[in-house]
Design a protein around this motif. Structure first.
Motif, PDB file in Angstrom:
ATOM      1  N   PHE A 586       0.821  -1.213   0.000  1.00  0.00           N
ATOM      2  CA  PHE A 586       0.000   0.000   0.000  1.00  0.00           C
ATOM      3  C   PHE A 586       0.854   1.262   0.000  1.00  0.00           C
ATOM      4  CE2 PHE A 586      -3.205  -3.011   1.669  1.00  0.00           C
ATOM      5  CZ  PHE A 586      -4.202  -2.754   0.741  1.00  0.00           C
ATOM      6  N   ALA A 587       2.045   1.218   0.611  1.00  0.00           N
ATOM      7  CA  ALA A 587       2.931   2.377   0.558  1.00  0.00           C
ATOM      8  C   ALA A 587       3.437   2.610  -0.864  1.00  0.00           C
ATOM      9  CB  ALA A 587       4.107   2.187   1.520  1.00  0.00           C
ATOM     10  N   VAL A 644       2.610  16.022   6.754  1.00  0.00           N
ATOM     11  CA  VAL A 644       2.332  15.263   7.982  1.00  0.00           C
ATOM     12  C   VAL A 644       2.803  13.813   7.867  1.00  0.00           C
ATOM     13  CG1 VAL A 644       0.461  14.307   9.407  1.00  0.00           C
ATOM     14  CG2 VAL A 644       0.423  16.706   8.729  1.00  0.00           C
ATOM     15  N   TRP A 645       2.725  13.238   6.671  1.00  0.00           N
ATOM     16  CA  TRP A 645       3.000  11.813   6.480  1.00  0.00           C
ATOM     17  C   TRP A 645       4.413  11.407   6.919  1.00  0.00           C
ATOM     18  CZ3 TRP A 645       0.442   7.753   6.753  1.00  0.00           C
ATOM     19  CH2 TRP A 645       0.745   6.577   6.096  1.00  0.00           C
ATOM     20  N   PRO A 646       5.499  12.042   6.465  1.00  0.00           N
ATOM     21  CA  PRO A 646       6.827  11.624   6.945  1.00  0.00           C
ATOM     22  C   PRO A 646       7.055  11.944   8.419  1.00  0.00           C
ATOM     23  CG  PRO A 646       6.998  13.548   5.538  1.00  0.00           C
ATOM     24  CD  PRO A 646       5.594  13.077   5.424  1.00  0.00           C
ATOM     25  N   VAL A 647       6.422  13.023   8.911  1.00  0.00           N
ATOM     26  CA  VAL A 647       6.575  13.340  10.332  1.00  0.00           C
ATOM     27  C   VAL A 647       5.970  12.230  11.193  1.00  0.00           C
ATOM     28  CG1 VAL A 647       5.911  14.964  12.145  1.00  0.00           C
ATOM     29  CG2 VAL A 647       6.629  15.819   9.903  1.00  0.00           C
ATOM     30  N   PHE A 652       6.898   7.209  14.749  1.00  0.00           N
ATOM     31  CA  PHE A 652       6.898   5.756  14.941  1.00  0.00           C
ATOM     32  C   PHE A 652       8.323   5.205  14.988  1.00  0.00           C
ATOM     33  CE2 PHE A 652       2.474   5.648  12.932  1.00  0.00           C
ATOM     34  CZ  PHE A 652       1.865   5.482  14.152  1.00  0.00           C
ATOM     35  N   LEU A 653       9.185   5.737  14.113  1.00  0.00           N
ATOM     36  CA  LEU A 653      10.571   5.293  14.078  1.00  0.00           C
ATOM     37  C   LEU A 653      11.264   5.595  15.404  1.00  0.00           C
ATOM     38  CD1 LEU A 653      13.085   4.243  12.587  1.00  0.00           C
ATOM     39  CD2 LEU A 653      13.409   6.554  11.681  1.00  0.00           C
ATOM     40  N   VAL A 672       9.527   5.949   6.003  1.00  0.00           N
ATOM     41  CA  VAL A 672      10.086   7.308   5.991  1.00  0.00           C
ATOM     42  C   VAL A 672      10.735   7.610   4.644  1.00  0.00           C
ATOM     43  CG1 VAL A 672      11.867   8.776   6.999  1.00  0.00           C
ATOM     44  CG2 VAL A 672      10.372   7.440   8.487  1.00  0.00           C
ATOM     45  N   VAL A 673      11.408   6.622   4.063  1.00  0.00           N
ATOM     46  CA  VAL A 673      12.035   6.823   2.748  1.00  0.00           C
ATOM     47  C   VAL A 673      10.971   7.086   1.679  1.00  0.00           C
ATOM     48  CG1 VAL A 673      13.361   5.678   0.928  1.00  0.00           C
ATOM     49  CG2 VAL A 673      14.094   5.497   3.309  1.00  0.00           C
ATOM     50  N   PHE A 674       9.900   6.272   1.683  1.00  0.00           N
ATOM     51  CA  PHE A 674       8.806   6.495   0.728  1.00  0.00           C
ATOM     52  C   PHE A 674       8.229   7.898   0.867  1.00  0.00           C
ATOM     53  CE2 PHE A 674       8.081   1.799   0.130  1.00  0.00           C
ATOM     54  CZ  PHE A 674       8.206   1.826  -1.238  1.00  0.00           C
ATOM     55  N   ALA A 675       7.859   8.246   2.104  1.00  0.00           N
ATOM     56  CA  ALA A 675       7.217   9.538   2.324  1.00  0.00           C
ATOM     57  C   ALA A 675       8.186  10.683   2.097  1.00  0.00           C
ATOM     58  CB  ALA A 675       6.650   9.587   3.744  1.00  0.00           C
ATOM     59  N   GLY A 676       9.428  10.532   2.576  1.00  0.00           N
ATOM     60  CA  GLY A 676      10.405  11.610   2.438  1.00  0.00           C
ATOM     61  C   GLY A 676      10.800  11.869   0.999  1.00  0.00           C
TER      62      GLY A 676
END
Length: 712
Positions: A586-587, A644-647, A652-653, A672-676
């Motif tokens: 899904f990511a 907001v998504w990578p934050v 969580f990380l 984080v890599v996907f979102a960032g």
């Protein structure tokens, strides 16, 4: 065969001494027929020969592999008919011979005769009678006459026991305990004082029988013993520990566990026990029963019974309470465990902080057939595993998953629990509700259905008012914790919706947006008052102001799916592999949607990374030259969610790094890599678009100035 009397009995004894099995079998068959014929002819089994010779023959036959069941039936009839003629020695031999026949109806008769002859009984006679009565009543649920048992106990208190025969006293106390004479503090003190006086002669077998008998006694009887007695017995147990076999060691541990004395008094024995259990050569011979009782005894000695939650320190590993590799031997013999023994062993292992992966063995249980004690033990095991278990080691997730699976059975058995079982369940629910309240009760009604019947049962069976209050408070607190977390989550969602603007921004962005023509715009204006009058939530109203509402929904939908899959897999189900796969899928869908669709439609931006022939990479940006056509709602949704998504994944990380959950850290890093990557690409693309727009404005301004000055 002749008359069934003296001669046949003597012939039987002679054949037994000569080891002539064929003659023994022949004599037994003839003797049985003769006894039956005499009983049928006379209407009673009154024996005309010597009862002493018959008793001696029967005792020797009891030691033979004799399969003639009819013979023992006839002997029982002889005993019933000749009760009044039996003397102490004859009674002792008959009781000892018949102990393996499982004839509960014969025990009251023999007990009555023993009580009548009690003043003439010696210690040896009394031992044989008690052991015979125990064997006859082993499968019976009816209690013998307590007054008659009391008279035999008083006779034992008057006898002088031989210090060189410690097994005799231990066996008699064990027999009294099995006959349910378990509240006699005077008898208990007599036997234990005798044991303390000649303790040097007590070996592992005698001590094991004595401790096993003590485990059967009631707490009131054990309370009469001095603490010095237990201390000396524990020291002797530590000395003979190296000589004890598996069952003897388990009986010793069980007795010291049930003693009800301060743990420091019996600590020497448990130190010696652990040294013995760390020997692989010894542990290879432990049965499932031995493993169960040894684990229970060690858990009782090393840690509290109450499932209390310690202060979590993620940076420091919580060491096990024992160095005995219990999980290794349980895993080898797991097929031999009964359902009750497996529940007890899991409970003990979790309290010992040993092998949290053992909790996965609950899947071998038939959940629908769990009894109230088994449910209570599993609840306590789940609380203990959650209190010390690291997520990487399999502690909290399997514990919580197991608890959710057995909650329906817990509710179904709510009318059968005893006070100690209610205490275990209430404490476990409070501990796990504090950590997993949102997942523990999927709906408010679910928590109510489980907790309220348990509270009602506590009101019925818990006599102590303070204990009853604590149990009910723990149960209701577990439900309130779940409701509080759910209420907080709902309020948080409502707060997010309420902070979204209900009306579009003041600047004229809708008229600049591409799409509907004048006719559609008039239709929307005419429907405005009707829509405002409907009971629609603010989020829907807000999305109606967007030029691409479906794109806005899908921009957030894939992210929401990833988040829900992660929360369920991480904090509820505990399945790392399936969670990792679904989150990754899904990511990736979200990454592709944002990169190729959402950015182009909502903010007029698109980026990609071009790899040249020489291996170098180049960022390529595209932007809508006319940003005035962008819709403000589209723009706010896109950038708000994208930032907001990578934050969120960074939070969580950080949490999983603190908990040393390395497997979940890997998944968080990937998210984080996907979102960032998307955020960095669109931020650079937006910066490039603004820079080009500024350069275009400056060039147009310079061109206008040059035209005004006549240089155009």
């Amino acid at each position: 065969m002749g008359s069934p009397g003296f001669n046949v009995s003597r012939e039987l004894l002679l054949a037994i001494r000569q080891a002539n099995s064929q003659r023994v079998e022949f004599l037994v068959e003839g003797f049985t027929s003769a006894l039956r014929e005499a009983r049928l002819r006379k209407g009673s089994a009154k024996f005309e020969g010597s009862l002493w010779d018959l008793a001696c023959a029967v005792q020797r036959l009891a030691q033979q592999p004799l399969g003639a069941a009819q013979f023992w039936e006839e002997v029982a009839e002889v005993v019933k008919s000749n009760e009044a003629e039996m003397q102490p020695r004859e009674l002792a031999l008959f009781c000892h011979s018949l102990r393996g026949q499982r004839n509960p109806a014969l025990a009251p008769l023999l007990l009555r005769r023993a009580a009548a002859l009690r003043e003439d009984l010696t210690a040896r006679d009394l031992q044989m009678i008690l052991q015979g009565l125990e064997g006859l009543r082993r499968e019976s649920t009816d209690a013998l006459n307590p007054k008659l048992l009391e008279s035999l106990a008083r006779r034992l208190s008057q006898l002088r026991l031989d210090p060189d025969q410690p097994w005799q006293a231990a066996n008699m106390l064990h027999a009294f305990a099995r006959l349910r004479h378990v509240n006699d503090s005077e008898l208990c003190r007599k036997i234990f004082d005798f044991a303390q006086e000649g303790l040097g002669a007590w070996g592992p077998k005698e001590l094991a029988v004595l401790c096993d008998a003590c485990a059967e006694l009631r707490q009131g009887a054990r309370r009469s013993l001095a603490q010095e007695t237990w201390q000396s017995l524990a020291l002797r147990g530590a000395e003979v520990c190296v000589l004890a076999g598996p069952k003897e060691l388990a009986d010793l541990a069980r007795g010291f566990m049930r003693a009800g004395v301060p743990r420091e008094l019996v600590a020497p024995f448990f130190e010696a026990l652990e040294d013995r259990l760390t020997s692989p050569a010894f542990c290879e011979h432990l049965s499932a029963w031995d493993l169960c009782f040894l684990a229970k005894a060690l858990a009782h000695q090393r840690c509290p019974v109450r499932p209390e939650r310690p202060q979590r320190e993620p940076h420091r590993e919580m060491r096990p309470y024992t160095s005995w590799p219990l999980e290794e031997y349980v895993g080898r013999r797991v097929r031999d465990f009964s359902q009750m023994d497996l529940c007890s062993t899991l409970n003990a292992a979790m309290r010992l902080r040993r092998g949290p992966e053992l909790l996965q063995l609950w899947r071998r249980l038939d959940v629908g057939a769990l009894s109230p004690p088994q449910v209570a033990l599993l609840f306590s095991a789940a609380a203990a595993a959650d209190a010390f278990g690291d997520a990487d080691a399999g502690g909290a997730r399997p514990a919580f998953g197991m608890l959710r699976k057995i909650l329906p059975q817990c509710r179904a058995l709510s009318s059968l629990y005893t006070p100690w079982q209610l205490a275990y369940i209430s404490q476990a629910l409070e501990v796990l509700g504090d950590e997993h309240g949102l997942g523990l009760w999927p709906t408010p009604g679910h928590g109510l259905e489980v907790v309220e019947p348990l509270c009602a049962r506590a009101q019925e069976v818990v006599a102590d008012e303070e204990k009853r209050r604590l149990i009910c408070e723990s149960l209701r607190k577990s439900r309130i914790q779940g409701l509080f977390l759910r209420f907080s989550f709902d309020k948080y969602c409502q707060g997010l919706v309420s902070t979204m603007p209900a009306e579009p921004p003041s600047f004229d962005s809708v008229s600049m947006s591409p799409g509907p023509g004048p006719g559609m715009e008039m239709s929307r204006s005419s429907e405005g008052p009707a829509r405002a009058s409907n009971s629609q939530n603010r989020l829907v109203q807000y999305l109606q102001t967007a030029a691409h509402p479906m794109t806005c929904v899908f921009h957030a939908a894939f992210k929401l799916v990833v988040l829900l899959v992660y929360i369920y897999g991480r904090y509820v189900d505990g399945s790392y592999v399936s969670t990792f796969i679904l989150c990754t899928i899904f990511a990736a869908l979200d990454f592709w949607t944002v990169k190729n669709i959402s950015g182009r439609l909502l903010v007029g931006l698109r980026w990609w990374n071009l790899v040249k022939d020489d291996g170098s990479s180049e960022w390529v940006f595209e932007s809508n030259p006319d940003e005035g056509n962008l819709n403000a709602t589209d723009r706010n949704v896109f950038w708000g969610v994208t930032y907001v998504w990578p934050v969120l994944w960074g939070v969580f990380l950080f949490m999983n790094i603190l908990n040393f959950s390395l497997d979940w850290v890997l998944l968080n890093v990937m998210m984080v890599v996907f979102a960032g990557t998307n955020l960095a690409g669109y931020w650079k693309c937006s910066t490039d678009a603004k820079k080009r727009a500024q350069q275009w404005v400056e060039s147009q301004g310079m061109r206008a100035v040059a035209g005004a000055m006549g240089f155009a």
